[in-house]
Scaffold this motif. Structure first.
Motif, PDB file in Angstrom:
ATOM      1  N   HIS A   1      45.565  32.740  79.450  1.00 42.99           N
ATOM      2  CA  HIS A   1      46.853  33.395  79.202  1.00 42.99           C
ATOM      3  C   HIS A   1      46.783  34.185  77.904  1.00 42.99           C
TER       4      HIS A   1
ATOM      5  N   VAL B   1      49.290  36.184  74.965  1.00 47.91           N
ATOM      6  CA  VAL B   1      50.643  36.251  74.424  1.00 47.91           C
ATOM      7  C   VAL B   1      50.675  37.336  73.353  1.00 47.91           C
TER       8      VAL B   1
ATOM      9  N   ASP C   1      50.970  37.542  79.746  1.00 50.57           N
ATOM     10  CA  ASP C   1      51.942  36.625  80.342  1.00 50.57           C
ATOM     11  C   ASP C   1      53.284  36.646  79.633  1.00 50.57           C
ATOM     12  N   LEU C   2      53.233  36.804  78.327  1.00 41.89           N
ATOM     13  CA  LEU C   2      54.432  36.549  77.538  1.00 41.89           C
ATOM     14  C   LEU C   2      54.452  37.465  76.323  1.00 41.89           C
TER      15      LEU C   2
ATOM     16  N   LEU D   1      57.118  25.434  72.822  1.00 44.45           N
ATOM     17  CA  LEU D   1      57.459  26.518  73.742  1.00 44.45           C
ATOM     18  C   LEU D   1      57.565  25.992  75.167  1.00 44.45           C
ATOM     19  N   ALA D   2      56.733  24.988  75.487  1.00 46.97           N
ATOM     20  CA  ALA D   2      56.731  24.441  76.846  1.00 46.97           C
ATOM     21  C   ALA D   2      58.118  23.952  77.252  1.00 46.97           C
TER      22      ALA D   2
ATOM     23  N   MET E   1      60.169  26.815  78.735  1.00 44.96           N
ATOM     24  CA  MET E   1      59.600  27.594  79.827  1.00 44.96           C
ATOM     25  C   MET E   1      59.886  26.926  81.166  1.00 44.96           C
TER      26      MET E   1
ATOM     27  N   PRO F   1      56.368  24.591  82.275  1.00 45.45           N
ATOM     28  CA  PRO F   1      55.821  23.939  81.087  1.00 45.45           C
ATOM     29  C   PRO F   1      54.384  23.483  81.315  1.00 45.45           C
TER      30      PRO F   1
ATOM     31  N   TRP G   1      51.269  26.733  76.902  1.00 49.28           N
ATOM     32  CA  TRP G   1      52.538  26.750  76.161  1.00 49.28           C
ATOM     33  C   TRP G   1      52.659  25.541  75.245  1.00 49.28           C
ATOM     34  N   GLU G   2      51.866  24.475  75.551  1.00 48.20           N
ATOM     35  CA  GLU G   2      51.869  23.309  74.662  1.00 48.20           C
ATOM     36  C   GLU G   2      51.323  23.668  73.283  1.00 48.20           C
TER      37      GLU G   2
ATOM     38  N   LEU H   1      52.011  26.287  71.575  1.00 47.52           N
ATOM     39  CA  LEU H   1      52.937  27.125  70.805  1.00 47.52           C
ATOM     40  C   LEU H   1      54.236  26.390  70.532  1.00 47.52           C
ATOM     41  N   GLU H   2      54.793  26.688  69.384  1.00 48.32           N
ATOM     42  CA  GLU H   2      56.058  26.074  68.994  1.00 48.32           C
ATOM     43  C   GLU H   2      57.002  27.185  68.533  1.00 48.32           C
TER      44      GLU H   2
END
Ligand code: SF4
Length: 320
Positions: free
Chosen positions: A138, A140, A162-163, A212-213, A216, A219, A223-224, A226-227
Protein backbone atom coordinates in the motif's frame (compact mmCIF):
# COMPACT_ATOMS: atom_id res chain seq x y z
CA UNK A 1 19.03 9.76 -0.13
CA UNK A 2 18.19 8.31 -3.48
CA UNK A 3 15.80 9.09 -6.25
CA UNK A 4 14.29 7.18 -9.10
CA UNK A 5 14.86 9.03 -12.37
CA UNK A 6 12.79 8.42 -15.45
CA UNK A 7 12.14 10.16 -18.73
CA UNK A 8 10.20 13.42 -18.51
CA UNK A 9 6.56 13.23 -19.50
CA UNK A 10 5.54 14.96 -22.71
CA UNK A 11 2.96 17.71 -22.45
CA UNK A 12 2.66 21.33 -21.51
CA UNK A 13 5.75 22.60 -19.73
CA UNK A 14 5.28 24.70 -16.57
CA UNK A 15 6.31 28.33 -16.97
CA UNK A 16 10.03 28.98 -17.19
CA UNK A 17 12.34 31.31 -15.27
CA UNK A 18 13.30 34.48 -17.09
CA UNK A 19 17.08 35.09 -17.33
CA UNK A 20 16.46 38.76 -18.21
CA UNK A 21 14.71 39.44 -14.90
CA UNK A 22 17.06 38.07 -12.27
CA UNK A 23 18.23 39.33 -8.91
CA UNK A 24 21.61 41.06 -9.16
CA UNK A 25 23.05 38.97 -6.30
CA UNK A 26 22.92 35.77 -8.40
CA UNK A 27 26.40 34.32 -8.88
CA UNK A 28 27.15 34.08 -12.61
CA UNK A 29 26.78 30.65 -14.16
CA UNK A 30 24.20 28.02 -15.00
CA UNK A 31 21.58 28.55 -12.29
CA UNK A 32 19.75 31.76 -11.45
CA UNK A 33 16.65 32.94 -9.56
CA UNK A 34 14.32 35.39 -11.27
CA UNK A 35 12.36 38.14 -9.56
CA UNK A 36 9.17 36.11 -9.04
CA UNK A 37 10.64 34.32 -6.01
CA UNK A 38 8.20 34.07 -3.07
CA UNK A 39 10.93 33.15 -0.55
CA UNK A 40 9.42 29.77 0.33
CA UNK A 41 12.77 28.20 1.37
CA UNK A 42 12.36 25.01 -0.69
CA UNK A 43 15.54 25.61 -2.72
CA UNK A 44 17.67 26.43 0.32
CA UNK A 45 16.48 23.27 2.08
CA UNK A 46 17.39 21.08 -0.90
CA UNK A 47 20.61 22.81 -2.02
CA UNK A 48 21.85 24.89 0.91
CA UNK A 49 25.31 25.42 -0.58
CA UNK A 50 23.93 26.90 -3.78
CA UNK A 51 20.95 29.00 -2.71
CA UNK A 52 20.94 31.71 -0.07
CA UNK A 53 18.45 34.27 1.20
CA UNK A 54 18.31 38.02 0.99
CA UNK A 55 16.25 38.54 4.15
CA UNK A 56 13.15 40.73 4.15
CA UNK A 57 13.76 44.39 4.85
CA UNK A 58 11.67 47.53 5.03
CA UNK A 59 9.78 48.00 1.79
CA UNK A 60 10.57 44.64 0.21
CA UNK A 61 10.09 40.92 0.76
CA UNK A 62 12.91 38.44 1.19
CA UNK A 63 14.02 36.31 -1.72
CA UNK A 64 16.39 33.52 -2.69
CA UNK A 65 19.36 33.86 -4.99
CA UNK A 66 22.27 31.73 -6.17
CA UNK A 67 25.08 32.27 -3.68
CA UNK A 68 27.51 30.21 -5.73
CA UNK A 69 27.20 27.77 -8.59
CA UNK A 70 27.36 24.01 -7.81
CA UNK A 71 30.87 22.84 -7.05
CA UNK A 72 30.36 19.22 -8.13
CA UNK A 73 27.84 16.83 -9.65
CA UNK A 74 26.12 16.15 -6.31
CA UNK A 75 25.50 19.86 -5.79
CA UNK A 76 24.27 20.21 -9.37
CA UNK A 77 21.75 17.40 -8.78
CA UNK A 78 20.62 19.20 -5.64
CA UNK A 79 20.22 22.45 -7.59
CA UNK A 80 18.14 20.62 -10.21
CA UNK A 81 15.96 19.20 -7.42
CA UNK A 82 15.50 22.77 -6.14
CA UNK A 83 14.50 23.88 -9.64
CA UNK A 84 11.92 21.08 -9.69
CA UNK A 85 10.58 21.89 -6.23
CA UNK A 86 10.20 25.63 -6.82
CA UNK A 87 6.43 26.30 -6.72
CA UNK A 88 6.63 29.34 -9.02
CA UNK A 89 9.25 28.06 -11.49
CA UNK A 90 11.53 31.03 -10.87
CA UNK A 91 14.76 29.01 -10.80
CA UNK A 92 16.34 28.75 -14.22
CA UNK A 93 19.15 26.80 -15.84
CA UNK A 94 21.14 28.28 -18.71
CA UNK A 95 22.07 24.70 -19.62
CA UNK A 96 18.44 24.10 -20.57
CA UNK A 97 17.17 22.02 -17.62
CA UNK A 98 13.40 22.49 -17.67
CA UNK A 99 11.05 22.13 -14.68
CA UNK A 100 9.31 18.99 -15.89
CA UNK A 101 12.60 17.27 -16.72
CA UNK A 102 13.91 18.38 -13.33
CA UNK A 103 10.94 16.77 -11.56
CA UNK A 104 11.53 13.56 -13.48
CA UNK A 105 15.24 13.60 -12.61
CA UNK A 106 14.79 14.44 -8.94
CA UNK A 107 11.52 13.17 -7.46
CA UNK A 108 10.30 11.22 -5.61
CA UNK A 109 13.35 11.73 -3.44
CA UNK A 110 13.91 8.97 -0.94
CA UNK A 111 14.33 10.47 2.54
CA UNK A 112 14.44 7.57 4.96
CA UNK A 113 12.84 4.14 5.45
CA UNK A 114 9.45 4.12 3.70
CA UNK A 115 9.31 7.91 3.28
CA UNK A 116 9.78 9.81 0.02
CA UNK A 117 9.59 13.53 -0.63
CA UNK A 118 7.37 14.17 -3.64
CA UNK A 119 8.72 17.63 -4.55
CA UNK A 120 6.68 19.57 -7.13
CA UNK A 121 5.22 21.85 -4.47
CA UNK A 122 2.02 23.61 -5.42
CA UNK A 123 1.15 27.26 -5.13
CA UNK A 124 -2.32 26.07 -4.09
CA UNK A 125 -0.78 24.81 -0.85
CA UNK A 126 1.48 27.84 -0.46
CA UNK A 127 4.36 25.62 -1.62
CA UNK A 128 3.82 22.99 1.10
CA UNK A 129 5.80 19.78 0.94
CA UNK A 130 4.07 16.47 0.22
CA UNK A 131 5.33 12.99 1.07
CA UNK A 132 4.69 9.43 0.03
CA UNK A 133 5.00 6.48 2.43
CA UNK A 134 5.55 3.17 0.70
CA UNK A 135 4.11 0.50 3.01
CA UNK A 136 4.82 -2.49 0.81
CA UNK A 137 1.49 -3.43 -0.71
CA UNK A 138 0.00 0.00 0.00
CA UNK A 139 1.07 3.57 -0.64
CA UNK A 140 -0.03 6.61 1.30
CA UNK A 141 0.39 10.22 0.21
CA UNK A 142 0.59 12.82 2.96
CA UNK A 143 -0.65 16.17 1.67
CA UNK A 144 -0.59 16.64 -2.07
CA UNK A 145 1.86 18.12 -4.54
CA UNK A 146 0.86 19.81 -7.78
CA UNK A 147 -0.30 17.41 -10.44
CA UNK A 148 2.74 16.07 -12.26
CA UNK A 149 2.30 13.25 -14.79
CA UNK A 150 5.74 11.92 -13.90
CA UNK A 151 4.80 11.53 -10.23
CA UNK A 152 1.55 9.82 -11.20
CA UNK A 153 3.46 7.42 -13.44
CA UNK A 154 5.95 6.68 -10.67
CA UNK A 155 3.13 5.94 -8.22
CA UNK A 156 1.36 3.76 -10.78
CA UNK A 157 4.56 1.80 -11.42
CA UNK A 158 4.98 1.33 -7.67
CA UNK A 159 1.50 -0.21 -7.46
CA UNK A 160 -0.92 2.71 -7.10
CA UNK A 161 -2.14 4.92 -4.31
CA UNK A 162 -4.56 3.79 -1.59
CA UNK A 163 -4.90 6.76 0.67
CA UNK A 164 -4.22 10.49 0.80
CA UNK A 165 -3.84 11.91 4.31
CA UNK A 166 -4.41 15.66 4.46
CA UNK A 167 -2.89 17.35 7.50
CA UNK A 168 -5.05 20.48 7.19
CA UNK A 169 -7.14 22.58 4.87
CA UNK A 170 -4.27 24.53 3.28
CA UNK A 171 -2.47 21.52 1.87
CA UNK A 172 -5.11 19.91 -0.32
CA UNK A 173 -3.40 21.16 -3.54
CA UNK A 174 -4.10 18.65 -6.35
CA UNK A 175 -5.22 15.80 -4.06
CA UNK A 176 -8.45 15.43 -6.05
CA UNK A 177 -6.56 14.66 -9.28
CA UNK A 178 -4.44 11.99 -7.59
CA UNK A 179 -7.52 10.57 -5.83
CA UNK A 180 -9.40 10.40 -9.11
CA UNK A 181 -6.47 8.85 -10.97
CA UNK A 182 -5.93 6.09 -8.38
CA UNK A 183 -9.33 5.73 -6.69
CA UNK A 184 -7.69 6.70 -3.40
CA UNK A 185 -9.57 7.66 -0.27
CA UNK A 186 -8.84 11.10 1.14
CA UNK A 187 -8.75 11.51 4.92
CA UNK A 188 -9.25 15.09 6.16
CA UNK A 189 -10.00 16.48 9.62
CA UNK A 190 -13.77 17.06 9.75
CA UNK A 191 -13.44 20.77 10.54
CA UNK A 192 -11.23 21.24 7.46
CA UNK A 193 -13.04 18.83 5.15
CA UNK A 194 -14.87 21.58 3.23
CA UNK A 195 -11.50 22.55 1.69
CA UNK A 196 -11.40 19.31 -0.31
CA UNK A 197 -13.61 19.00 -3.36
CA UNK A 198 -13.14 15.69 -5.07
CA UNK A 199 -13.76 11.98 -4.87
CA UNK A 200 -13.07 9.66 -1.96
CA UNK A 201 -13.49 12.11 0.91
CA UNK A 202 -13.54 10.60 4.40
CA UNK A 203 -13.78 13.28 7.11
CA UNK A 204 -12.44 12.16 10.50
CA UNK A 205 -12.64 13.75 13.93
CA UNK A 206 -10.93 11.50 16.45
CA UNK A 207 -11.32 12.83 20.00
CA UNK A 208 -7.86 11.58 20.90
CA UNK A 209 -4.94 9.90 19.11
CA UNK A 210 -6.22 6.80 17.37
CA UNK A 211 -4.78 4.06 15.19
CA UNK A 212 -5.70 4.75 11.60
CA UNK A 213 -7.09 1.21 11.47
CA UNK A 214 -9.84 2.26 13.90
CA UNK A 215 -11.04 4.88 11.40
CA UNK A 216 -10.97 2.67 8.32
CA UNK A 217 -13.66 0.42 6.92
CA UNK A 218 -10.98 -2.19 6.22
CA UNK A 219 -8.91 -2.20 9.44
CA UNK A 220 -5.74 -4.19 9.72
CA UNK A 221 -2.87 -4.51 7.33
CA UNK A 222 -0.68 -1.45 6.94
CA UNK A 223 -3.18 0.87 8.65
CA UNK A 224 -1.97 -0.57 11.97
CA UNK A 225 1.32 1.22 11.31
CA UNK A 226 -0.30 4.64 11.19
CA UNK A 227 -1.79 6.74 13.92
CA UNK A 228 -3.96 9.85 13.60
CA UNK A 229 -3.21 12.52 16.19
CA UNK A 230 -5.67 15.43 16.35
CA UNK A 231 -3.61 18.62 16.71
CA UNK A 232 -5.98 21.59 16.43
CA UNK A 233 -4.33 24.97 16.52
CA UNK A 234 -2.94 25.99 13.14
CA UNK A 235 -6.42 25.16 11.85
CA UNK A 236 -9.34 23.63 13.69
CA UNK A 237 -9.11 20.38 11.76
CA UNK A 238 -5.32 19.97 11.82
CA UNK A 239 -4.10 16.40 12.10
CA UNK A 240 -0.66 14.85 12.51
CA UNK A 241 0.03 11.35 11.27
CA UNK A 242 2.58 9.10 12.97
CA UNK A 243 4.06 6.17 11.09
CA UNK A 244 5.80 3.27 12.82
CA UNK A 245 6.11 5.41 15.99
CA UNK A 246 9.06 6.98 14.22
CA UNK A 247 7.93 9.43 11.52
CA UNK A 248 5.62 12.34 12.30
CA UNK A 249 3.92 14.08 9.36
CA UNK A 250 3.12 17.36 11.03
CA UNK A 251 1.62 19.62 8.36
CA UNK A 252 1.91 23.16 9.66
CA UNK A 253 1.64 22.18 13.32
CA UNK A 254 5.39 22.18 14.01
CA UNK A 255 8.56 22.10 11.90
CA UNK A 256 12.29 22.51 12.21
CA UNK A 257 13.45 26.10 12.02
CA UNK A 258 15.96 26.80 9.26
CA UNK A 259 17.63 29.31 11.59
CA UNK A 260 17.99 27.25 14.78
CA UNK A 261 17.60 23.68 13.51
CA UNK A 262 15.12 23.13 16.35
CA UNK A 263 11.35 22.49 16.31
CA UNK A 264 9.08 25.53 16.45
CA UNK A 265 5.45 26.54 15.83
CA UNK A 266 4.25 29.11 13.29
CA UNK A 267 2.84 31.72 15.65
CA UNK A 268 2.48 34.34 12.89
CA UNK A 269 0.66 31.84 10.69
CA UNK A 270 -1.68 30.36 13.28
CA UNK A 271 -5.15 30.65 11.76
CA UNK A 272 -7.24 29.07 14.53
CA UNK A 273 -5.98 29.14 18.13
CA UNK A 274 -2.40 29.48 19.43
CA UNK A 275 -3.36 28.17 22.88
CA UNK A 276 -4.88 25.05 21.30
CA UNK A 277 -1.75 24.65 19.19
CA UNK A 278 0.43 24.66 22.30
CA UNK A 279 -1.86 22.08 23.94
CA UNK A 280 -1.44 19.99 20.79
CA UNK A 281 2.35 20.30 21.10
CA UNK A 282 2.11 19.05 24.70
CA UNK A 283 0.03 16.10 23.47
CA UNK A 284 2.96 15.04 21.29
CA UNK A 285 5.19 14.65 24.36
CA UNK A 286 3.54 11.25 24.89
CA UNK A 287 3.97 10.17 21.27
CA UNK A 288 7.60 9.44 20.47
CA UNK A 289 8.98 10.06 17.00
CA UNK A 290 12.37 10.98 15.63
CA UNK A 291 11.64 12.22 12.11
CA UNK A 292 9.71 15.47 11.86
CA UNK A 293 8.20 15.85 8.38
CA UNK A 294 6.30 19.14 8.02
CA UNK A 295 4.60 20.81 5.07
CA UNK A 296 6.37 24.12 5.65
CA UNK A 297 9.67 24.67 7.38
CA UNK A 298 12.47 22.14 7.38
CA UNK A 299 12.19 18.39 7.85
CA UNK A 300 14.79 16.45 9.79
CA UNK A 301 15.77 13.99 12.48
CA UNK A 302 16.50 14.20 16.19
CA UNK A 303 16.74 11.40 18.76
CA UNK A 304 13.45 11.30 20.69
CA UNK A 305 14.88 12.46 24.06
CA UNK A 306 16.19 15.64 22.40
CA UNK A 307 13.05 16.05 20.27
CA UNK A 308 10.89 15.74 23.40
CA UNK A 309 12.95 18.31 25.30
CA UNK A 310 12.69 20.72 22.37
CA UNK A 311 8.92 20.23 22.07
CA UNK A 312 8.50 20.89 25.79
CA UNK A 313 10.48 24.08 25.28
CA UNK A 314 8.25 25.11 22.35
CA UNK A 315 5.20 24.68 24.60
CA UNK A 316 6.84 26.50 27.50
CA UNK A 317 8.14 29.47 25.49
CA UNK A 318 4.98 29.73 23.43
CA UNK A 319 2.89 30.13 26.57
CA UNK A 320 5.20 32.78 28.07
S1 SF4 B 1 12.06 27.53 -4.25
FE1 SF4 B 1 11.64 29.18 -5.71
S2 SF4 B 1 10.13 30.49 -4.69
FE2 SF4 B 1 10.99 29.16 -3.12
S3 SF4 B 1 12.68 30.40 -2.22
FE3 SF4 B 1 13.59 29.12 -3.83
S4 SF4 B 1 13.56 30.38 -5.67
FE4 SF4 B 1 12.15 31.33 -4.21
Amino acid sequence: MRHTPSRPHPGREPSMANPRRIYPENAPGEFFVDTRCIDCDNCRALAPGVFGQRPPAAGRDGYAYVVRQPADEAERRAAIAALAACPVACIGSRAGVRPRAAVAASFPLHLHGPVHLLGASSRKSYDGKAYLADLGNHRVMVDAPRWEPHLAEWIAAAGGLDLILVTHRDDVADAARYAERFGARVLVGAADADAYRGPGLQPVAPARPAPLAALMEDPGGPWERLEVIPTPGHTEGSLCFRLDRRYLFSGDHIAFSRLTGRPYGFRNYCWYDWGRLLASVRLLLDHPFEWLLPAHGRYGHLPWPQMRRDLAEVARRGAA
